[in-house]
Scaffold this motif. Structure first.
Motif, mmCIF file in Angstrom:
data_model
loop_
_atom_site.group_PDB
_atom_site.id
_atom_site.type_symbol
_atom_site.label_atom_id
_atom_site.label_comp_id
_atom_site.label_asym_id
_atom_site.label_seq_id
_atom_site.Cartn_x
_atom_site.Cartn_y
_atom_site.Cartn_z
ATOM 1 N N VAL A 37 25.561 29.587 50.311
ATOM 2 C CA VAL A 37 26.265 29.428 49.034
ATOM 3 C C VAL A 37 27.223 30.589 48.803
ATOM 4 C CG1 VAL A 37 25.937 29.417 46.532
ATOM 5 C CG2 VAL A 37 24.500 27.995 47.978
ATOM 6 N N MET A 38 26.792 31.799 49.108
ATOM 7 C CA MET A 38 27.651 32.965 48.895
ATOM 8 C C MET A 38 28.878 32.924 49.805
ATOM 9 S SD MET A 38 26.262 34.368 46.410
ATOM 10 C CE MET A 38 27.166 35.870 46.267
ATOM 11 N N LEU A 39 28.723 32.474 51.047
ATOM 12 C CA LEU A 39 29.871 32.376 51.946
ATOM 13 C C LEU A 39 30.862 31.317 51.470
ATOM 14 C CD1 LEU A 39 28.214 32.801 55.442
ATOM 15 C CD2 LEU A 39 29.733 34.381 54.276
ATOM 16 N N VAL A 40 30.359 30.205 50.980
ATOM 17 C CA VAL A 40 31.248 29.171 50.446
ATOM 18 C C VAL A 40 32.007 29.706 49.244
ATOM 19 C CG1 VAL A 40 31.284 26.939 49.277
ATOM 20 C CG2 VAL A 40 29.948 27.221 51.354
ATOM 21 N N LEU A 41 31.325 30.406 48.334
ATOM 22 C CA LEU A 41 32.002 30.978 47.168
ATOM 23 C C LEU A 41 33.037 32.017 47.579
ATOM 24 C CD1 LEU A 41 29.075 31.352 44.630
ATOM 25 C CD2 LEU A 41 30.979 29.751 44.531
ATOM 26 N N LEU A 42 32.719 32.826 48.564
ATOM 27 C CA LEU A 42 33.665 33.827 49.045
ATOM 28 C C LEU A 42 34.935 33.159 49.563
ATOM 29 C CD1 LEU A 42 34.249 36.807 49.835
ATOM 30 C CD2 LEU A 42 33.257 36.251 52.049
ATOM 31 N N ILE A 43 34.780 32.104 50.341
ATOM 32 C CA ILE A 43 35.945 31.406 50.884
ATOM 33 C C ILE A 43 36.757 30.756 49.764
ATOM 34 C CG2 ILE A 43 36.626 29.436 52.315
ATOM 35 C CD1 ILE A 43 34.256 30.208 54.156
ATOM 36 N N VAL A 44 36.087 30.149 48.798
ATOM 37 C CA VAL A 44 36.793 29.525 47.679
ATOM 38 C C VAL A 44 37.599 30.556 46.903
ATOM 39 C CG1 VAL A 44 36.433 28.417 45.436
ATOM 40 C CG2 VAL A 44 35.253 27.551 47.447
ATOM 41 N N PHE A 45 37.000 31.709 46.618
ATOM 42 C CA PHE A 45 37.718 32.735 45.861
ATOM 43 C C PHE A 45 38.841 33.367 46.674
ATOM 44 C CE2 PHE A 45 33.775 32.987 43.173
ATOM 45 C CZ PHE A 45 34.372 32.394 42.080
ATOM 46 N N MET A 46 38.655 33.500 47.980
ATOM 47 C CA MET A 46 39.726 34.055 48.814
ATOM 48 C C MET A 46 40.933 33.120 48.849
ATOM 49 S SD MET A 46 37.569 35.706 51.978
ATOM 50 C CE MET A 46 39.006 35.779 53.018
ATOM 51 N N ILE A 47 40.692 31.830 48.816
ATOM 52 C CA ILE A 47 41.783 30.867 48.840
ATOM 53 C C ILE A 47 42.447 30.762 47.473
ATOM 54 C CG2 ILE A 47 42.316 28.400 49.084
ATOM 55 C CD1 ILE A 47 40.217 28.352 51.322
ATOM 56 N N SER A 48 41.645 30.792 46.401
ATOM 57 C CA SER A 48 42.206 30.572 45.066
ATOM 58 C C SER A 48 42.797 31.834 44.438
ATOM 59 C CB SER A 48 41.136 29.999 44.138
ATOM 60 O OG SER A 48 40.090 30.930 43.961
ATOM 61 N N ALA A 49 42.448 33.031 44.885
ATOM 62 C CA ALA A 49 42.947 34.266 44.266
ATOM 63 C C ALA A 49 44.472 34.392 44.339
ATOM 64 C CB ALA A 49 42.276 35.483 44.880
ATOM 65 N N PRO A 50 45.120 34.116 45.465
ATOM 66 C CA PRO A 50 46.581 34.220 45.471
ATOM 67 C C PRO A 50 47.263 33.202 44.557
ATOM 68 C CG PRO A 50 45.744 34.234 47.707
ATOM 69 C CD PRO A 50 44.596 33.909 46.812
ATOM 70 N N LEU A 51 46.592 32.113 44.254
ATOM 71 C CA LEU A 51 47.181 31.101 43.389
ATOM 72 C C LEU A 51 47.137 31.497 41.920
ATOM 73 C CD1 LEU A 51 45.646 27.950 45.089
ATOM 74 C CD2 LEU A 51 47.892 28.956 45.476
ATOM 75 N N LEU A 52 46.333 32.501 41.580
ATOM 76 C CA LEU A 52 46.174 32.904 40.189
ATOM 77 C C LEU A 52 47.258 33.855 39.705
ATOM 78 C CD1 LEU A 52 42.313 33.448 40.103
ATOM 79 C CD2 LEU A 52 43.597 31.470 39.327
ATOM 80 N N THR A 53 48.080 34.371 40.590
ATOM 81 C CA THR A 53 49.125 35.288 40.160
ATOM 82 C C THR A 53 50.182 34.519 39.380
ATOM 83 O OG1 THR A 53 50.288 34.995 42.245
ATOM 84 C CG2 THR A 53 48.784 36.870 42.081
ATOM 85 N N VAL A 54 50.553 35.069 38.244
ATOM 86 C CA VAL A 54 51.505 34.411 37.359
ATOM 87 C C VAL A 54 52.894 34.914 37.674
ATOM 88 C CG1 VAL A 54 52.166 34.105 34.954
ATOM 89 C CG2 VAL A 54 49.767 34.225 35.569
ATOM 90 N N GLY A 55 53.826 34.028 37.717
ATOM 91 C CA GLY A 55 55.203 34.458 37.865
ATOM 92 C C GLY A 55 55.952 33.697 38.928
ATOM 93 N N VAL A 56 57.173 34.088 39.066
ATOM 94 C CA VAL A 56 58.087 33.492 40.014
ATOM 95 C C VAL A 56 57.807 34.110 41.383
ATOM 96 C CG1 VAL A 56 60.525 33.173 40.523
ATOM 97 C CG2 VAL A 56 59.757 33.276 38.161
ATOM 98 N N PRO A 57 57.748 33.318 42.443
ATOM 99 C CA PRO A 57 57.491 33.911 43.750
ATOM 100 C C PRO A 57 58.652 34.792 44.206
ATOM 101 C CG PRO A 57 57.887 31.546 43.946
ATOM 102 C CD PRO A 57 57.849 31.875 42.495
ATOM 103 N N LEU A 58 58.354 36.066 44.447
ATOM 104 C CA LEU A 58 59.356 37.048 44.851
ATOM 105 C C LEU A 58 58.817 37.869 46.005
ATOM 106 C CD1 LEU A 58 60.292 38.522 41.364
ATOM 107 C CD2 LEU A 58 61.550 36.802 42.609
#
Length: 159
Positions: A37-58
């Motif tokens: 379960v912890m490995l699955v959560l780690l992978i999910v957060f690693m994938i979703s963390a870059p998507l959480l940045t707000v703003g225009v891609p620069l």
């Protein structure tokens, strides 16, 4: 050898001891499901963390400056390489930049403003945006960059 009638293993129909069908309590904890379960959560957060940045891609330029501490709800002005100016994620014409920022800050010029400029944007455009912010009365204007750029040889202990 003589067999007695009290012998448990006698052939003559004596009682046999039967093993209890109950098992004792398992004293070990199986951690394999927890690790899965912890490995699955780690992978999910690693994938979703870059998507959480707000703003225009620069592509922010890299400098040796350290990160600034988080402040309460700053306004973000982004300048793309093609010259488009954004407030948070909404494109804004340059001539309405200052009035919109003042309206969004509720007239408070103490609110911090982060300027994110693409590294390929012209220096003149970035300077014009920062000058417009300064002439509007904003006192806390920060230029955001990526860390890890080339070192200028400055003393690292002076920070």
């Amino acid at each position: 050898m003589a067999l007695s009638s009290h012998d448990a293993y006698s052939a003559g129909g004596g009682r046999r001891r039967r093993r209890s069908s109950r098992r004792g309590a398992l004293s070990e904890i199986n951690v394999t499901p927890l690790v899965d379960v912890m490995l699955v959560l780690l992978i999910v957060f690693m994938i979703s963390a870059p998507l959480l940045t707000v703003g225009v891609p620069l592509e922010l330029p890299k400098t040796e400056a350290s990160a600034i501490p988080d402040q309460s709800e700053p306004l973000t002005v982004s300048v793309r390489a093609d010259g488009a100016v954004f407030i948070d994620e909404e494109e804004t014409p340059f001539d309405s930049l200052s009035p919109r920022l003042i309206a969004m800050a509720d007239g408070s010029t103490e609110r911090p403003i982060y300027v994110r400029a693409d590294g390929r944007a012209t220096y003149a455009l970035v300077a014009q945006v920062m000058a417009a912010l300064a002439s509007s009365g904003f006192t806390s204007i920060n230029l955001l960059t990526e860390t890890g750029g080339p070192s200028s040889g400055a003393d690292q202990t002076a920070r």
